[in-house]
Design an enzyme around this catalytic site. Sequence first.
Site, PDB file in Angstrom:
ATOM      1  N   LYS A  80       0.831  -1.215   0.000  1.00  0.00           N
ATOM      2  CA  LYS A  80       0.000   0.000   0.000  1.00  0.00           C
ATOM      3  C   LYS A  80       0.859   1.255   0.000  1.00  0.00           C
ATOM      4  CE  LYS A  80      -3.935  -2.186   2.290  1.00  0.00           C
ATOM      5  NZ  LYS A  80      -4.713  -2.393   3.516  1.00  0.00           N
ATOM      6  N   GLN A 111      -4.498  -1.064   9.770  1.00  0.00           N
ATOM      7  CA  GLN A 111      -4.535  -2.368   9.094  1.00  0.00           C
ATOM      8  C   GLN A 111      -5.242  -3.414   9.964  1.00  0.00           C
ATOM      9  OE1 GLN A 111      -3.702  -2.903   6.003  1.00  0.00           O
ATOM     10  NE2 GLN A 111      -3.939  -5.125   5.965  1.00  0.00           N
ATOM     11  N   ASP A 126     -10.535   3.970   4.578  1.00  0.00           N
ATOM     12  CA  ASP A 126     -11.032   2.589   4.628  1.00  0.00           C
ATOM     13  C   ASP A 126     -12.565   2.532   4.549  1.00  0.00           C
ATOM     14  OD1 ASP A 126      -9.529   0.290   4.668  1.00  0.00           O
ATOM     15  OD2 ASP A 126      -9.037   0.431   6.798  1.00  0.00           O
TER      16      ASP A 126
HETATM   17  N1  GUN Z   1      -6.940  -6.055   5.832  1.00  0.00           N
HETATM   18  C1  GUN Z   1      -7.298  -6.667   4.670  1.00  0.00           C
HETATM   19  N2  GUN Z   1      -7.923  -5.801   3.854  1.00  0.00           N
HETATM   20  C2  GUN Z   1      -7.968  -4.621   4.491  1.00  0.00           C
HETATM   21  C3  GUN Z   1      -8.490  -3.336   4.137  1.00  0.00           C
HETATM   22  O1  GUN Z   1      -9.056  -3.097   3.059  1.00  0.00           O
HETATM   23  N3  GUN Z   1      -8.334  -2.372   5.090  1.00  0.00           N
HETATM   24  C4  GUN Z   1      -7.732  -2.593   6.284  1.00  0.00           C
HETATM   25  N4  GUN Z   1      -7.639  -1.590   7.144  1.00  0.00           N
HETATM   26  N5  GUN Z   1      -7.248  -3.779   6.636  1.00  0.00           N
HETATM   27  C5  GUN Z   1      -7.366  -4.773   5.736  1.00  0.00           C
END
Ligand code: GUN
Length: 315
Positions: free
Chosen positions: A64, A108, A131
């Site tokens: 990311k 996350q 998110d």
């Molecule tokens: N873990 C797996 N996918 C995601 C996501 O889209 N956002 C977050 N914050 N954690 C994740």
Amino acid sequence: MGLVYSWLVAANRARILDGALLAKSLRERVRVEAESIAARGAPPFLRVILVGENAASMTYVASKTRAAQEAGCGAETIRLPDSIPPKRLLDEVRRANSDEAVDGLLVQLPLPAGHDPRAVADAVDPGKDVDGLHPENVGLLAQGRPRFVPCTAAGIVELLDANAVGIEGAEAVVLGRSEIVGKPVAALLTSRNATVTLCHSRTRNLPEVCRRADILIAAIGRAGFVTRGFVKEGAAVVDVGINRLDSLDAAPPNLRRSARVKETIASKGRILVGDVDFDDVSPAAGWITPVPGGVGPLTIAMLLANTVKAARLRR
Ligand code: GUN
């Protein structure tokens, strides 16, 4: 269509929904926007908070922040130890909320045991919530006026649109009711005038319900769960699952029979598979996403799009 997928097409009828290709063009669009924002001040800035040492999370977070930087955004990861008390994590979220330099904030998931992901989502400034998990953003989506939509859900709809899969009036079945994928994609498809059924582990006659779908979205986290009997001829099948199998024994019986699964595990010692049994389903489907290279790359592209949007809204 990318060359990489030519082997899939040779053996199957379904057209490939190529997420990697679409993600590339979305990231390019983000880069242009990020540059124009940067020309008027600082570039959009994403902060990711990562708690603990979950190996998959560490990989995702690195992807990311790297993608954000490649798209001309600023990005950083704040790493916190497994042992951090929940109150201290909330302090870290509030610190990011009040930091003027931060446009987008993501914590996350999954969090280590003892943390309440809902309390964390509640604590994020809704204007920085890239998110889309803060209740204000969830509510706006439910009302059909989305602001920040969870990235995977937004990516799925982009992928359907880019491939001219008709949503309006279609029967859509969503398998899995998570806050992060199932519920928001059901809300998005509803706002686009699909007829949506949201299924889960207690749904009766699951294959029969799924066979109604013109658009079938599998987001349950079970390797190869969706087989031919779940799929209507010609349906668009979107596979959100990313399941890692480290041995043939870890695979369900249907995947153990797949030559591709056997050969990859034999040569590499592992394979990433989706929630859909690709080899079984693709002769019947009209469209299908590969794993990897389907929905996964779009999740990151939409995170970048949300970060640029947050920067635009805040400035
Ligand atoms: N873990 C797996 N996918 C995601 C996501 O889209 N956002 C977050 N914050 N954690 C994740």
